[in-house]
Scaffold this motif. Structure first.
Motif, PDB file in Angstrom:
ATOM      1  N   PHE A  51       0.827  -1.204   0.000  1.00  0.00           N
ATOM      2  CA  PHE A  51       0.000   0.000   0.000  1.00  0.00           C
ATOM      3  C   PHE A  51       0.862   1.255   0.000  1.00  0.00           C
ATOM      4  N   ASP A  52       1.917   1.273   0.818  1.00  0.00           N
ATOM      5  CA  ASP A  52       2.805   2.431   0.842  1.00  0.00           C
ATOM      6  C   ASP A  52       3.486   2.618  -0.510  1.00  0.00           C
ATOM      7  N   GLU A  53       3.942   1.518  -1.113  1.00  0.00           N
ATOM      8  CA  GLU A  53       4.563   1.593  -2.443  1.00  0.00           C
ATOM      9  C   GLU A  53       3.571   2.108  -3.474  1.00  0.00           C
ATOM     10  N   LEU A  55       0.854   3.927  -3.068  1.00  0.00           N
ATOM     11  CA  LEU A  55       0.559   5.345  -2.864  1.00  0.00           C
ATOM     12  C   LEU A  55       1.700   6.223  -3.355  1.00  0.00           C
ATOM     13  N   GLY A  56       2.935   5.775  -3.141  1.00  0.00           N
ATOM     14  CA  GLY A  56       4.091   6.526  -3.631  1.00  0.00           C
ATOM     15  C   GLY A  56       4.117   6.620  -5.149  1.00  0.00           C
ATOM     16  N   VAL A  57       3.850   5.505  -5.817  1.00  0.00           N
ATOM     17  CA  VAL A  57       3.828   5.489  -7.280  1.00  0.00           C
ATOM     18  C   VAL A  57       2.694   6.362  -7.799  1.00  0.00           C
ATOM     19  N   LEU A  58       1.532   6.294  -7.159  1.00  0.00           N
ATOM     20  CA  LEU A  58       0.414   7.136  -7.575  1.00  0.00           C
ATOM     21  C   LEU A  58       0.739   8.617  -7.370  1.00  0.00           C
ATOM     22  N   ALA A  59       1.374   8.945  -6.252  1.00  0.00           N
ATOM     23  CA  ALA A  59       1.748  10.337  -5.972  1.00  0.00           C
ATOM     24  C   ALA A  59       2.752  10.873  -6.994  1.00  0.00           C
ATOM     25  N   GLU A  60       3.551   9.972  -7.564  1.00  0.00           N
ATOM     26  CA  GLU A  60       4.518  10.378  -8.589  1.00  0.00           C
ATOM     27  C   GLU A  60       3.870  10.584  -9.951  1.00  0.00           C
ATOM     28  N   GLY A  61       2.587  10.259 -10.068  1.00  0.00           N
ATOM     29  CA  GLY A  61       1.874  10.539 -11.307  1.00  0.00           C
ATOM     30  C   GLY A  61       1.613   9.355 -12.205  1.00  0.00           C
ATOM     31  N   LEU A  62       1.571   8.139 -11.655  1.00  0.00           N
ATOM     32  CA  LEU A  62       1.245   6.964 -12.462  1.00  0.00           C
ATOM     33  C   LEU A  62      -0.105   7.170 -13.139  1.00  0.00           C
TER      34      LEU A  62
END
Length: 101
Positions: A51-53, A55-62
């Motif tokens: 989940f943390d990974e 969210l990080g990828v989504l926050a980077e603009g996936l």
């Protein structure tokens, strides 16, 4: 529907991860596309740090627009869950938790 979209849109040599449980019964697999595009298929039933990974990828603009079929406000959460339950019309259903002024 969601699996088909992922397999068709993941980049050559990419990985498609199947999370949780699939719907009951047989699920068609686009094996010809998976083989010719050299895709990796992974299954993941339990979650820990994913989940943390994610969210990080989504926050980077996936870009996820291609697989999101419906978005509902929190006030419409019952309709969101009903829609998500119907795999004939929904792939990925989101609840928009942002507050609107």
């Amino acid at each position: 529907m969601g699996l088909r979209t992922c397999v068709e849109r993941v980049r050559r040599g990419g990985t498609v991860v199947l999370l949780g449980l699939l719907p009951p019964g047989e699920v068609p697999l686009l094996g010809d596309i998976a083989v010719t595009r050299e895709l990796r298929l992974r299954g993941a039933f339990r979650f820990d740090t994913e989940f943390d990974e994610a969210l990080g990828v989504l926050a980077e603009g996936l870009p996820v627009e291609a697989i999101v079929t419906h978005t509902f406000s929190l006030a419409e959460s019952r309709a969101a869950f009903d829609t998500a339950h119907d795999r004939t019309v929904a792939s990925t259903v989101l609840l928009d938790l942002r507050t609107h002024a």
